[in-house]
Design a protein around this motif. Structure first.
Motif, PDB file in Angstrom:
ATOM      1  N   ARG B  68     -52.747  31.134  12.915  1.00 48.77           N
ATOM      2  CA  ARG B  68     -53.090  29.657  12.751  1.00 48.77           C
ATOM      3  C   ARG B  68     -51.865  28.780  12.109  1.00 48.77           C
ATOM      4  O   ARG B  68     -51.177  28.002  12.407  1.00 48.77           O
ATOM      5  N   SER B  83     -54.927  26.213  18.714  1.00 46.95           N
ATOM      6  CA  SER B  83     -55.481  27.164  18.076  1.00 46.95           C
ATOM      7  C   SER B  83     -56.977  26.714  17.930  1.00 46.95           C
ATOM      8  O   SER B  83     -57.498  25.649  18.351  1.00 46.95           O
ATOM      9  N   ALA B  85     -58.251  25.707  15.235  1.00 47.91           N
ATOM     10  CA  ALA B  85     -58.272  24.432  14.257  1.00 47.91           C
ATOM     11  C   ALA B  85     -58.034  23.154  15.204  1.00 47.91           C
ATOM     12  O   ALA B  85     -58.638  22.330  15.079  1.00 47.91           O
ATOM     13  N   PRO B 376     -57.054  34.418  18.854  1.00 45.06           N
ATOM     14  CA  PRO B 376     -55.781  33.836  19.078  1.00 45.06           C
ATOM     15  C   PRO B 376     -54.885  34.994  19.721  1.00 45.06           C
ATOM     16  O   PRO B 376     -53.982  34.353  20.584  1.00 45.06           O
TER      17      PRO B 376
END
Lengths: 203, 400
Positions: B68, B83, B85, B376
């Motif tokens: 990230r 990502s 986030a 990811p």
């Protein structure tokens, strides 16, 4: 540097995160452990190691191949770790009540010696390792990093010199001073003597 | 020798790093000085204790967190997948999608807008976007952001066939592939038929039922209802979307070893070739590369050219100097991409589910950590396929 590594460097240079991750996969563990031994805390270590690898990523365009990639990486990482350590030290002085953290996350109270009212306690290997780690973190940063690199991670004098940007002579003398300082901490923490099973001294 | 001087030498002596003359005189001193012998013994003991400290594995989540941070630091224009986030951030802004849709009229719009059919009793999944999965090279993250809920099929038709594609990852970073008309028609046109079955992310806030997709628009929605047991939520809902890419995802790559001095002239020619094939292509030079077994250095230049211009660019590179060529591709990665997409859907579903049901799902925390570690990687790999299908890679090593 092999062709593969060169190609990965090229792609990572361009910003390709995936290429970078492949490139540093082999070093991640070492970087994490360097950070762990320097900080003495798994949480801080993860943060510092990530910070260091991030720095490697952003600095990659500066890598000119004058040294091997691993040496260059280690240099960036150790610099970043040292900077982080100093920054954190400024931010918060270590509290004496801060628990010692064992490898598996258990806490070993600093007041353990006070508990010796009851049956005599045994200092296990695990506790001993925690104390060794504590002794390391009591050193100042320059001494800490050279001890970790040489005595824990087993780098040669030359590798230490390359990573820290020091001459061989400086490595030799600094290591000598660092070991002397650590020896003192070991004595204070009563780490010398019969090992594995040790009686904890009472108050 | 004085003890003070001996003390200076003990450390290097321990490591066999002392020149022999000094070592000999130290040893002479040690024979008569018990203090220094004891000192050396302690140093040796200390060194052994340090060496016995065990290596530790980075904690779970280390990779994901690093990833990230790397993605966040990646230069603008570097293609990357959203990502987690970013996904969360996106959820906050998800309600704006209608307005954004208007603004993004030019964008190639993906059929892959995701919805997630969930019962009202079920908390909506946390992740509101995924990688656009149905458009292949014309990856249109903005499209996924802005596609209205029930118009996957019709909006998909707004995608120009083989024309200008502006790729935007779901975080909104433009990729640099807007070489107008340069995409190879045919081989890289993927998913424009719209026969894609998007899974259903919730764009709704908590307590609001996600918009229910209509079934009469030709898009079949195969999302499964999350499994809810009577006693607790232990099963992770799988999203079985049956998503398939239409067409092929083909990847081209050629490694060229150019026998030429790595000087400015040669490099300028390579840059010239790069420039000939669209000004916004990604290119980069790298530092000097040390060759194994050779004292010389090499330059590594990676040209990424639109697939349609790839052969032409390759021929121009080969015209510069004698070269050895290794072609990779066309490599059909459609199946892998589909598989990855499926896995990603499931992972994101699992993540959302576990995050919402930390207290009731079995081993939620541990499973969540595993899932989050994998996401990811999965996104990244998928994005790599899409990237490589758009821009062929010419990896040129210039070496004498």
């Amino acid at each position: 540097m092999g062709l593969d590594e060169g190609a990965l460097v090229a792609r990572a240079c361009q910003g390709e995160v995936e290429a970078f991750e492949q490139l540093v996969a082999a070093y991640e563990r070492k970087v994490y452990n360097l950070a762990y031994r320097l900080t003495g805390s798994p949480d801080d270590a993860a943060d510092v190691a990530q910070e260091a690898l991030l720095k490697v990523y952003t600095s990659l365009p500066e890598f000119r191949g004058d040294s091997s990639f691993s040496t260059w990486l280690y240099r960036v990482v150790s610099n970043t770790c040292l900077d982080e350590l100093r920054r954190r030290k400024r931010q918060r002085a270590v509290s004496l009540d801060q628990p010692l953290t064992l490898v598996d996350g258990e806490d070993l109270s600093r007041q353990w010696a006070d508990d010796s009212d009851g049956p005599e306690e045994i200092l296990t290997r695990k506790e001993q390792r925690a104390l060794v780690q504590q002794a390391i973190t009591l050193l100042d940063e320059e001494h800490r990093v050279i001890i970790v690199m040489r005595d824990i991670q087993g780098l040669s004098y030359q590798e230490v010199a390359d990573s820290l940007g020091l001459s061989l002579g400086t490595v030799k003398s600094r290591l000598n001073r660092a070991r002397a300082a650590l020896q003192k901490k070991f004595s204070e923490l009563e780490l010398f003597g019969p090992k594995v099973v040790r009686r904890v001294q009472g108050r | 020798m004085l003890c003070e001087l001996a003390g200076e030498l003990l450390s290097a002596y321990l490591d066999d790093e002392l020149p022999s003359r000094e070592a000999l005189s130290l040893e002479k001193h040690l024979r008569v000085c018990p203090t220094c012998v004891a000192q050396l013994g302690e140093l040796r003991e200390m060194r052994a204790m340090l060496a016995s400290l065990e290596d530790m594995a980075p904690p779970p989540g280390f990779h994901a967190a690093l990833h990230r941070r790397l993605v966040a630091a990646a230069p603008a224009g570097t293609v990357k997948v959203a990502s987690l986030a970013a996904a969360r951030q996106r959820r906050q802004f998800a309600s704006r999608w209608v307005a954004a849709a208007a603004a993004a009229a030019v964008m190639a719009v993906s059929a892959g807008s995701y919805y997630w059919q969930l019962g009202a009793h079920q908390a909506p999944p946390e992740v509101a976007i995924l990688v656009p999965h149905s458009t292949g090279p014309a990856v249109s993250g903005t499209g996924t952001d802005t596609t209205p809920p029930t118009t996957g099929e019709s909006t998909d038709k707004t995608q120009p066939a083989g024309g200008s594609t502006v790729s935007t990852n779901p975080t909104g970073n433009k990729t640099d592939s807007n070489q107008s008309g340069s995409n190879q028609p045919g081989s890289n046109q993927i998913g424009s038929s719209g026969s894609v079955t998007p899974p259903q992310p919730s764009t709704a806030g908590d307590g609001v039922t996600p918009p229910q997709p209509t079934q009469d628009d030709g898009v079949s929605l195969a999302s499964q209802q999350p499994t809810t047991s009577g006693t607790g939520l232990t099963a992770v809902p799988l999203v079985q979307t049956g998503v398939t890419l239409q067409g092929q995802l083909l990847v081209y790559r050629t490694d060229i070893k150019l026998q030429a001095p790595a000087n400015e002239i040669i490099l300028a020619r390579l840059f010239g070739i790069n420039g000939d094939f669209g000004g916004t292509m990604e290119t980069e030079t790298v530092g000097n590369v040390q060759l194994s077994g050779s004292t010389g250095t090499a330059k590594l230049v990676t040209l990424r050219v639109p697939v349609a211009k790839y052969q032409e660019a390759k021929a121009k590179v080969l015209a510069i100097a004698p070269a050895t060529v290794q072609d990779y591709g066309p490599l059909d990665v459609t199946a892998q991409a589909n598989k990855l997409q499926q896995e990603l859907n499931n992972l994101l579903a699992a993540e959302a589910f576990l995050a919402e049901n930390t207290n009731t799902a079995t081993d939620a925390a541990a499973r969540l950590a595993t899932v989050r570690q994998r996401i990811p990687d999965c996104q990244q790999q998928l994005q790599t396929y899409y990237d490589q299908a758009q821009l062929a890679t010419l990896q040129v090593m210039v070496v004498d």
